[in-house]
Motif scaffolding. Structure first.
Motif, mmCIF file in Angstrom:
data_model
loop_
_atom_site.group_PDB
_atom_site.id
_atom_site.type_symbol
_atom_site.label_atom_id
_atom_site.label_comp_id
_atom_site.label_asym_id
_atom_site.label_seq_id
_atom_site.Cartn_x
_atom_site.Cartn_y
_atom_site.Cartn_z
ATOM 1 N N TYR A 129 -2.320 7.536 4.358
ATOM 2 C CA TYR A 129 -2.473 6.090 4.444
ATOM 3 C C TYR A 129 -3.244 5.686 5.694
ATOM 4 O O TYR A 129 -4.201 4.919 5.641
ATOM 5 N N MET B 51 -7.812 2.454 -5.241
ATOM 6 C CA MET B 51 -7.315 1.709 -4.087
ATOM 7 C C MET B 51 -8.370 0.747 -3.575
ATOM 8 O O MET B 51 -8.080 -0.402 -3.263
ATOM 9 N N TRP C 52 -6.804 6.501 5.572
ATOM 10 C CA TRP C 52 -7.498 5.637 4.623
ATOM 11 C C TRP C 52 -7.773 4.257 5.230
ATOM 12 O O TRP C 52 -8.899 3.757 5.192
ATOM 13 N N PHE D 124 -1.521 1.221 -1.751
ATOM 14 C CA PHE D 124 -1.417 2.639 -1.416
ATOM 15 C C PHE D 124 -0.117 3.225 -1.954
ATOM 16 O O PHE D 124 -0.097 4.294 -2.561
#
Lengths: 552, 316, 311
Positions: B65, B286, B68, B24
């Motif tokens: 973050y 990612m 995610w 990330f």
């Protein structure tokens, strides 16, 4: 209008296409569709080699991969190429860039240019059998006007004040001001209202319809999208303009240019666009009878643009000198093997508005030197030009992955060294490059890029001073006189008047050399020798693919 | 044994957190964003702003973050930024099997070629045989594989027509196993080349060690045939370290797929990764890095467990 | 190869900046070990051949301007892809530049990238490994977890991501390689430290109150030097290859700066294979031969330093 699509896969993958040119699968308005149908069905049985045969599964190879099949949301060329097979727009532009009817049988404009009445073909059906009516057109073209709309195409429709269905086959559109390029807006493919009417507009961009089950009225129906491999479409038997000859098209994704050439050589793909570095191989394949090659001028140009926010480039003499110092003829020989034409104007020779009588700044090192001297630049101790203690040194940025542009950057470096200018080429990854170049960063000195042009020659988007702060006039070109002419041109409904206006604009721009216009590239399409019925179009690779047929 | 496995799995958790933070973090250093791809005079800046807002590109990084990771734990890798309306998990599930298949075959190829050569080399160290094997395997290690791939396509596919020029299967044809294998041979070979060399070297070293052990000497002294000594007594012990090495080679296999898939037009995650990297499709980049890393962790876990199973000296 | 008593390190690693302090005498007698190692190395014919080749290439790179009359960037556009001839020994590339000249200058760049990134990664790896191995405990556990995280990633994925983030330039490329190349060294050094830190000479130094940093760098590290040199040698080859792979993807050293990788990439096309098949051979061969040479030398050094191996 946008960046030149032919030169490399990155560009193909990433650059937004202009949708105007996407939907090219229409019949000429003058030709009644019923006749077409008859001819094809008659010929089906006893076709000889000279006449179209029904059948054939064609595989077309492409470096780019599609993202979704909905013109109002897609921004890449692969997507719109495929959606051009699935959907019909109201109009399209033929190989001479003249507008022709697609779904529209005919159209009329009121005297003041504000009211457009469009008559649709009758008996048009979507792939699911539902009739396509004026309501579908109103539905589709109202979407970008909706406040909730999230796609990137709203500005294309902003001149529409009102849109309404008069009857099943008549649409009336009222504009807020006369707008000459309006036909380009009518190329967007028509979506089925009966399927999408309950989808909230805000969520339409993510709807499965766009990726899993697109339904249009075009010559081919969506069959399968195998992620990362291919998209397959099959013939629409009920196409209003007659069933296509081909049974299916498979759009095969081949991301590597070498792999694509190898596939072409082996007959694993039947059609592909050939990039200029591979032209010699394509010619060899043609000599061996493995392919037929169709070459013609592309509706595009490649240029070296100067950022006028940078003091170096604010003097017109300096910009003219730079163009004088660059040997474009030799550049075309070296980079394209002579496969292109030197450009002088911000327009394509293919356009009806092209003006060839613009100022030309041919290769002339001495002239370049004297112009630079007039502008106050004199050689320093190290041979590099200086003015007020400042060196004439700048960076040329271009995107990596495009071999022609990478080579041009290096050639410009060497050639400008001859007049005492230091150039540092900087080849950047695409998205970082675009971020640097465009508003609001303008973090560059000079840039090598290309534009693919729209069928309509309106220069506003690139050259109007109002496009500096946010738009694509990232070289910061500004001329109040020309601004006025540009504002005027879109309101002129008589083509000859407009041509005159645009000619003046082109002269003004060419004189001031905000870009060094480098060249007009060619398009090369390689086709399997058995493919017939292909018509070369300057900005559409698969123009009228429903008329293609295989002689096998 | 079970408790050993559980302990190993628990040890992997901080590793996974580290992996997610690193991937990330790196990606969010990036300048440029997906709106760069929409450079078109028809796209107005306010439309671009709306787009950024919609995809949370304006949120502070730590919020992005956490969102995610939270979604990822539920198996949701979000949507592609470039391919609107397409789930990242869909892209991965479509492509990952192709890559794993290629890796599996390639691994198999690497093993059946390199282990016999490694043993051969170890049986006759510092002889012409040993030098030839060493030289050849180094040759494999030193060849740029994109070049090797192009040469193979040029000669074996284009000139001789023995193999397809790329892709996973012939289009517009019904499924056939032979067709699949036919498409697989060249990419698997190119992918295997570099690791073949490494595996040969490891096998050689490991067998050299083993063949010097007392029990081998004893076996020889007892008058067993050399073949039996090498293959029965030596091989089992000699291959144990090779198992662990194999776990370590997994990342390099993944890395190799990027190049090989591009050359051979193999629709796997390596190719997807390259496209995503160029287009700055953050969720896809990612997801792939994390998945590749997690698979590597799992691979190493399996290697460790196998190691424990095979080697009676390990206590767990 | 005899060495003075107080400088017992084999002096083959000028690019490994590990010791901020002068080398202190070792409490062992490795000069005989060194001699054994040198003898063993000299017996390995491939390794010796590799070493000679490398020396030759390095000299060619250093003296590039003397060895050619051309500039690496000067173009004769209309001469493009002229095959090798008396004037241009290795032919002319796609922009009409002398290939022989570009090969020489390319050697500079490729070797610079290789050596610099390995030096940097060895530096990072040695410090991390030394700290982890010397102190052990929680520090060790933490650092090794970090190493594990890095090792779990396919390095090319991270390199690509990193190189697309910072634009590709020599310095950035070196940074990126260093950032992902240090883990193997760290593990290796840690292992050496774990086994060395309980040896008598370290314990003796500790009881005498020598500073930790001094023990690490002056006492333990020199003993771990052998395996470090081996890894370094092998890694240079790996980096040169990786640069060419990145070049293939368009992310390596950027033209007009010549590197073997971007020259090979420039030739990576079916058209060139048909039109000018000689063009890819030179950069391709240089990469191959150089990487081979680094591998042979590394392999020879490994055998030479390994006390267990007897020839």
């Amino acid at each position: 209008m946008k960046v030149n699509k032919k030169l490399h896969w990155l560009v193909l993958l990433t650059f937004v296409l202009s949708i105007f040119l996407a939907a090219c699968n229409a019949n000429p308005a003058s030709e009644p569709s019923e006749n077409e149908e008859e001819t094809t069905s008659e010929n089906e049985e006893e076709a000889t080699s000279g006449e179209p045969k029904q059948g054939g599964d064609i595989i077309v190879g492409s470096i780019g991969a599609p993202t979704l099949f909905n013109d109002l949301y897609s921004t890449d060329i692969s997507s719109s190429d495929i959606s051009g097979w699935l959907y019909d727009g109201l109009v399209s532009f033929d190989e001479n860039l003249a507008p022709q009817g697609a779904l529209a049988k005919e159209w009329e404009t009121s005297e003041d240019g504000l009211e457009w009445t469009i008559k649709l073909h009758e008996g048009v059906k979507f792939h699911d059998g539902e009739a396509l009516t004026a309501d579908d057109v109103v539905f589709t073209y109202s979407l970008p006007l909706n406040e909730e709309y999230t796609g990137p195409r709203a500005s294309d429709f902003e001149k529409i004040d009102k849109i309404e269905a008069v009857d099943d086959t008549t649409v009336k559109i009222t504009l807020s001001e006369p707008y000459a390029p309006f036909l380009t807006t009518l190329t967007y493919g028509i979506l089925p209202e009966h399927i999408l009417k309950d989808v909230p507009v805000a969520e339409l961009g993510e709807n499965e319809f766009n990726t899993k089950s697109p339904v249009g009225s075009g010559p081919f129906k969506f069959e399968e999208w195998k992620e990362g491999q291919y998209v397959k479409v099959v013939a629409n038997d009920d196409y209003f303009n007659g069933r296509p000859y081909l049974d299916s098209i498979t759009y095969k994704i081949v991301p590597d240019a070498n792999a694509l050439m190898a596939q072409l050589a082996n007959g694993d793909v039947h059609q592909a666009s050939v990039q200029s570095p591979d032209l010699k191989t394509a010619e060899k394949l043609q000599d061996d009878g493995k392919i037929q090659l169709s070459t013609d001028l592309s509706l595009a140009y490649t240029y070296l643009g100067y950022n006028q926010k940078n003091e170096l480039f604010q003097d017109i003499k300096v910009r003219q000198a730079l163009t004088h110092a660059i040997d474009r003829e030799t550049m075309i020989q070296a980079v394209l093997d002579g496969d292109g034409e030197v450009a002088h104007a911000p327009a394509s020779p293919l356009s009806w508005a092209y003006n060839e009588n613009v100022a030309k700044f041919d290769y002339d090192v001495e002239k370049a030197k004297s112009l630079l001297e007039e502008a106050g630049w004199t050689p320093g101790d190290d041979g590099i030009l200086q003015k007020d203690g400042k060196k004439f040194s700048f960076e040329v940025k271009t995107n990596q992955g495009n071999k022609a542009r990478e080579q041009i950057a290096q050639i410009v470096q060497e050639q400008l060294k001859q007049v005492g200018i230091e150039v540092k080429p900087k080849i950047m990854e695409w998205s970082a490059f675009i971020e640097d170049v465009t508003a609001p960063n303008w973090k560059y000195d000079a840039v090598i890029l290309g534009w693919s042009l729209s069928a309509d020659p309106d220069p506003t988007a690139l050259w109007h001073s109002k496009e500096r702060e946010e738009g694509l006039n990232f070289v910061h070109f500004s001329d109040p006189e020309l601004d006025k002419l540009m504002d005027e041109n879109t309101k002129q409904l008589e083509q000859s008047d407009r041509k005159e206006t645009i000619a003046k604009i082109q002269e003004g721009i060419a004189e001031q050399q905000p870009y060094t216009f480098l060249y007009y590239p060619n398009d090369h399409y390689a086709l399997d020798p058995s493919i017939k019925g292909f018509v070369h179009h300057p900005s559409s690779e698969y123009y009228q693919i429903e008329k293609w047929w295989m002689d096998k | 044994m079970l408790s050993y496995i559980i302990r190993r799995i628990i040890m992997a958790i901080p590793l996974l957190i580290g992996i997610s933070i690193l991937s990330f973090g790196i990606i969010h250093l990036a300048p440029g964003d997906p709106t760069a791809l929409m450079m078109d005079p028809n796209i107005k800046p306010e439309d671009m702003e709306a787009y950024k807002e919609k995809y949370g590109l304006n949120d502070p990084p730590h919020i992005q973050y956490l969102k995610w990771v939270g979604n990822m734990i539920q198996g949701d890798f979000g949507q592609s930024l470039i391919r609107q309306g397409t789930d990242v998990s869909f892209l991965i599930t479509e492509r990952l099997p192709n890559t794993l298949f290629l890796m599996l075959v390639s691994t198999f190829l690497a093993l059946i070629i390199s282990i016999p050569f490694g043993i051969l080399s170890a049986r006759k160290p510092y002889t012409l045989t040993d030098y030839s094997v060493t030289f050849t395997s180094f040759l494999g290690l030193a060849t740029p594989n994109f070049w090797f791939g192009l040469v193979l396509i040029m000669f074996l596919s284009v000139q001789l027509g023995w193999f397809p020029t790329g892709g996973i299967a012939t289009l517009n044809e019904p499924f056939s196993l032979w067709d699949r294998i036919h498409h697989l041979i060249l990419p698997a070979l190119v992918l295997a080349t570099a690791d073949m060399a490494a595996l040969t070297r490891y096998t050689r070293t490991s067998m050299l060690e083993v063949l010097k052990q007392d029990y081998i000497r004893t076996a020889r002294a007892k008058g067993f045939k050399e073949r039996k000594v090498v293959y029965k007594h030596g091989l089992r012990n000699g291959l144990i370290p090779v198992i662990t090495i194999f776990g370590l080679l997994l990342p390099s296999f993944f890395a190799g797929t990027v190049i090989v898939e591009k050359i051979f037009n193999w629709p796997g995650i390596g190719l997807l990764f390259i496209d995503a990297a160029f287009q700055r499709d953050y969720p896809v980049i990612m997801a792939i890095t994390v998945i590749a890393a997690v698979l590597t962790v799992i691979g190493n876990l399996i290697a460790d467990i196998l190691y424990a199973v095979f080697d009676p000296r390990i206590e767990y | 190869m005899s060495q003075p008593e107080n400088q017992l390190q084999p002096n083959v690693q000028p690019n490994v900046p590990v010791s901020p302090e002068p080398m202190a005498p070792l409490p062992q007698k490795p000069d005989t070990l060194t001699r054994i190692a040198v003898d063993k190395f000299m017996k390995n014919k491939l390794a010796v051949a590799g070493l000679i080749l490398l020396v030759f290439i390095i000299f060619a790179a250093i003296f590039a301007p003397v060895l050619t009359p051309y500039e690496p960037s000067s173009q004769q556009l209309l001469k493009k892809l002229t095959p090798p001839n008396g004037e241009h020994w290795l032919g002319v590339d796609t922009l009409g530049r002398d290939m022989y000249t570009r090969m020489l200058y390319g050697a500079r760049v490729s070797l610079l990238v290789g050596f610099a990134s390995v030096a940097a990664s060895i530096f990072i790896g040695t410090i991390v490994g030394a700290v982890a191995g010397y102190y052990g405990g929680k520090i060790d556990a933490f650092l090794m977890r970090v190493v594990d995280v890095f090792l779990a990633f396919p390095s090319l994925f991270l390199l690509i991501t990193l190189v697309t983030i910072f634009d590709p330039g020599i310095d950035k490329l070196i940074m990126a390689f260093a950032l992902f190349g240090w883990t193997a060294t760290a593990r290796l050094v840690r292992g050496e430290f774990l086994s060395l830190r309980s040896r008598e000479f370290v314990l003796a130094a500790k009881t005498m109150g020598v500073k930790s940093s001094k023990i690490i760098f002056s006492h333990i590290l020199p003993n771990a030097m052998g395996p470090i040199i081996v890894t370094a040698t092998l890694n240079v080859g790996i980096v040169i290859l990786a640069e060419s792979a990145l070049s293939y993807l368009g992310l390596g050293i950027q033209p007009p700066t010549p590197s073997w990788g971007n020259m090979l990439q420039d030739a990576q096309s079916l058209t060139i294979m048909y039109e000018a098949p000689w063009y890819p051979i030179f950069p391709g061969l240089m990469i191959l031969v150089t990487v081979l040479a680094f591998n042979f030398v590394g392999d020879g050094l490994r055998d030479a330093f390994d006390p267990k191996m007897k020839s």
